[in-house]
Design a protein around this motif. Structure first.
Motif, PDB file in Angstrom:
ATOM      1  N   SER A 196       0.864  -1.181   0.000  1.00  0.00           N
ATOM      2  CA  SER A 196       0.000   0.000   0.000  1.00  0.00           C
ATOM      3  C   SER A 196       0.904   1.235   0.000  1.00  0.00           C
ATOM      4  CB  SER A 196      -0.906   0.009   1.226  1.00  0.00           C
ATOM      5  OG  SER A 196      -0.160   0.341   2.360  1.00  0.00           O
ATOM      6  N   ASN A 198       1.721   3.769  11.676  1.00  0.00           N
ATOM      7  CA  ASN A 198       1.546   2.667  12.653  1.00  0.00           C
ATOM      8  C   ASN A 198       1.342   3.217  14.070  1.00  0.00           C
ATOM      9  OD1 ASN A 198       2.134   0.488  10.718  1.00  0.00           O
ATOM     10  ND2 ASN A 198       4.203   1.306  10.734  1.00  0.00           N
ATOM     11  N   THR A 206       2.263   7.866  -0.866  1.00  0.00           N
ATOM     12  CA  THR A 206       2.325   7.362   0.513  1.00  0.00           C
ATOM     13  C   THR A 206       1.231   8.000   1.379  1.00  0.00           C
ATOM     14  OG1 THR A 206       3.861   6.917   2.317  1.00  0.00           O
ATOM     15  CG2 THR A 206       4.018   9.081   1.315  1.00  0.00           C
ATOM     16  N   SER A 207       0.876   7.325   2.469  1.00  0.00           N
ATOM     17  CA  SER A 207      -0.273   7.781   3.281  1.00  0.00           C
ATOM     18  C   SER A 207      -0.132   9.213   3.793  1.00  0.00           C
ATOM     19  CB  SER A 207      -0.471   6.923   4.527  1.00  0.00           C
ATOM     20  OG  SER A 207      -0.017   5.661   4.381  1.00  0.00           O
ATOM     21  N   ILE A 234       8.450   3.041   1.585  1.00  0.00           N
ATOM     22  CA  ILE A 234       8.213   3.644   2.899  1.00  0.00           C
ATOM     23  C   ILE A 234       7.480   2.618   3.756  1.00  0.00           C
ATOM     24  CG2 ILE A 234       7.091   5.547   4.135  1.00  0.00           C
ATOM     25  CD1 ILE A 234       7.573   7.264   1.661  1.00  0.00           C
ATOM     26  N   MET A 256      -4.581   1.125  13.394  1.00  0.00           N
ATOM     27  CA  MET A 256      -3.505   0.872  12.431  1.00  0.00           C
ATOM     28  C   MET A 256      -3.844   1.344  11.014  1.00  0.00           C
ATOM     29  SD  MET A 256      -0.706  -0.216  13.550  1.00  0.00           S
ATOM     30  CE  MET A 256       0.196  -1.269  12.426  1.00  0.00           C
ATOM     31  N   ARG A 257      -5.071   1.805  10.820  1.00  0.00           N
ATOM     32  CA  ARG A 257      -5.421   2.329   9.492  1.00  0.00           C
ATOM     33  C   ARG A 257      -5.413   3.855   9.511  1.00  0.00           C
ATOM     34  NH1 ARG A 257      -9.827  -0.468  10.807  1.00  0.00           N
ATOM     35  NH2 ARG A 257     -11.144   1.160   9.965  1.00  0.00           N
ATOM     36  N   THR A 258      -4.791   4.408  10.564  1.00  0.00           N
ATOM     37  CA  THR A 258      -4.781   5.861  10.749  1.00  0.00           C
ATOM     38  C   THR A 258      -3.368   6.408  10.571  1.00  0.00           C
ATOM     39  OG1 THR A 258      -6.432   5.511  12.490  1.00  0.00           O
ATOM     40  CG2 THR A 258      -5.465   7.698  12.365  1.00  0.00           C
ATOM     41  N   ALA A 312      -7.625   6.669   4.401  1.00  0.00           N
ATOM     42  CA  ALA A 312      -7.551   7.667   3.327  1.00  0.00           C
ATOM     43  C   ALA A 312      -7.835   7.019   1.969  1.00  0.00           C
ATOM     44  CB  ALA A 312      -6.154   8.290   3.312  1.00  0.00           C
ATOM     45  N   ASP A 365       3.497   3.800  -0.768  1.00  0.00           N
ATOM     46  CA  ASP A 365       4.746   3.654  -1.514  1.00  0.00           C
ATOM     47  C   ASP A 365       5.493   2.438  -0.964  1.00  0.00           C
ATOM     48  OD1 ASP A 365       6.857   5.016  -3.347  1.00  0.00           O
ATOM     49  OD2 ASP A 365       7.932   4.459  -1.531  1.00  0.00           O
TER      50      ASP A 365
HETATM   51  N1  SAH Z   1       3.841   1.767   2.574  1.00  0.00           N
HETATM   52  C1  SAH Z   1       2.753   2.434   3.257  1.00  0.00           C
HETATM   53  C2  SAH Z   1       2.926   2.436   4.754  1.00  0.00           C
HETATM   54  C3  SAH Z   1       2.832   1.064   5.396  1.00  0.00           C
HETATM   55  S1  SAH Z   1       2.940   1.153   7.153  1.00  0.00           S
HETATM   56  C4  SAH Z   1       2.649   3.873   2.726  1.00  0.00           C
HETATM   57  O1  SAH Z   1       3.530   4.345   2.020  1.00  0.00           O
HETATM   58  O2  SAH Z   1       1.628   4.511   3.022  1.00  0.00           O
HETATM   59  C5  SAH Z   1       1.228   1.050   7.577  1.00  0.00           C
HETATM   60  C6  SAH Z   1       0.725   2.379   8.114  1.00  0.00           C
HETATM   61  O3  SAH Z   1       0.495   3.283   7.041  1.00  0.00           O
HETATM   62  C7  SAH Z   1      -0.608   2.297   8.821  1.00  0.00           C
HETATM   63  O4  SAH Z   1      -0.480   1.896  10.192  1.00  0.00           O
HETATM   64  C8  SAH Z   1      -1.108   3.729   8.718  1.00  0.00           C
HETATM   65  O5  SAH Z   1      -0.463   4.545   9.663  1.00  0.00           O
HETATM   66  C9  SAH Z   1      -0.615   4.112   7.336  1.00  0.00           C
HETATM   67  N2  SAH Z   1      -1.640   3.916   6.278  1.00  0.00           N
HETATM   68  C10 SAH Z   1      -1.561   3.056   5.238  1.00  0.00           C
HETATM   69  N3  SAH Z   1      -2.638   3.208   4.423  1.00  0.00           N
HETATM   70  C11 SAH Z   1      -3.398   4.189   4.968  1.00  0.00           C
HETATM   71  C12 SAH Z   1      -4.630   4.811   4.594  1.00  0.00           C
HETATM   72  N4  SAH Z   1      -5.284   4.480   3.481  1.00  0.00           N
HETATM   73  N5  SAH Z   1      -5.124   5.790   5.401  1.00  0.00           N
HETATM   74  C13 SAH Z   1      -4.456   6.174   6.520  1.00  0.00           C
HETATM   75  N6  SAH Z   1      -3.280   5.633   6.915  1.00  0.00           N
HETATM   76  C14 SAH Z   1      -2.763   4.647   6.155  1.00  0.00           C
END
Ligand code: SAH
Length: 243
Positions: free
Chosen positions: A80, A162, A112-113, A85, A217-219, A195, A82
């Motif tokens: 997910s 995270n 990236t998020s 990252i 963990m989705r924040t 997001a 990038d």
């Molecule tokens: N490679 C990913 C990050 C992976 S680590 C990137 O570049 O975004 C996982 C963390 O990313 C999650 O705990 C959360 O903090 C964040 N994350 C990933 N997808 C997300 C989304 N759609 N909305 C909000 N935070 C997200």
């Protein structure tokens, strides 16, 4: 040939054109089930290998093995956001070296998020910023504390990945405590959950008022610098232009 593809935060429109093209051109797709579900319509006709969330080493090893077994196939391993990252890119290179993989490996960037969340919040980053993961599964907590404290002292905007899981609940309050040594309690904070996904939630608060129970963990959390402010629901960090 292995591509390590960042698919962005979720919505197909937030995926790069290159990522979409490479996924379509791939024969074999490897990834964590939740991410594969986000791109299900792109991969319906492909061999798909999905693994559990904490199986990163297994997943990357599988991608390398599949590429070795099918030398004429394109294998894509998806992350997910990038893939460079907190994603799979580094691990794929490390394992390729260990397993003496001689094929080509390419990384395809994704949104990236923190960048996706920043767009939803207005313009909270705009200036120097630090990205810190609060997961201490692979990183010693002492080092994470040091990075939080020093980047707060340096008045960086801070993006927290995270931030909190069902079992890791103490890290975020401690991170806030450390940030409060150098940042004001009124510092704007943006909270973005899921997001660019179906259940997206976006709101602003301040460093003193974060509702920890609402963070998972989705924040992703963005904490402003000394000049950041909230106007009309958006967080703005001035770049410094004289207006
Ligand atoms: N490679 C990913 C990050 C992976 S680590 C990137 O570049 O975004 C996982 C963390 O990313 C999650 O705990 C959360 O903090 C964040 N994350 C990933 N997808 C997300 C989304 N759609 N909305 C909000 N935070 C997200």
């Amino acid at each position: 040939m292995i591509y390590v593809v960042g698919i962005g935060p979720g919505d197909r429109l937030a995926m790069t054109v290159e990522a979409e093209k490479i996924i379509k051109d791939s024969d074999i797709i490897v990834g964590y089930k939740t991410y594969l579900d986000l791109i299900s319509e792109l991969i319906a006709d492909k061999k798909v290998v999905s693994t559990g969330m904490t199986k990163e080493v297994e997943r990357c090893t599988r991608a390398i093995e599949l590429s070795l077994e099918n030398p004429n196939s394109i294998v894509s391993i998806v992350s997910s956001g990038d893939s460079g990252i907190y994603g799979m890119a580094g691990l794929v290179y490390e394992l390729a070296e260990k397993l003496k993989y001689r094929g080509k490996i390419e990384v395809v960037p994704g949104v990236t998020s923190s960048v996706a969340a920043a767009a939803l919040l207005g313009a909270p980053i705009m200036h120097d910023y630090a990205t810190i993961s609060l997961s201490d599964l692979l990183t010693p907590w002492d080092l994470i504390e040091k990075r939080i404290e020093l980047s707060s002292e340096a008045d960086m905007v801070i993006c927290l990945y995270n931030p909190r899981s069902k079992t890791r609940v103490r890290q975020l309050p401690r991170a806030v405590e450390l940030m409060l040594k150098h940042k004001d309690g009124n510092t704007p904070v943006g909270i973005v959950k899921d997001a660019y996904r179906e259940n997206q939630v976006v709101y602003t608060t301040t460093l003193d008022n974060i509702d920890y129970d609402d963070i998972d963990m989705r924040t992703v959390i963005i904490v402003g610098n000394k000049t950041s402010y909230i106007n009309d629901g958006k967080i703005i960090t001035p770049r410094g232009y004289k207006l």
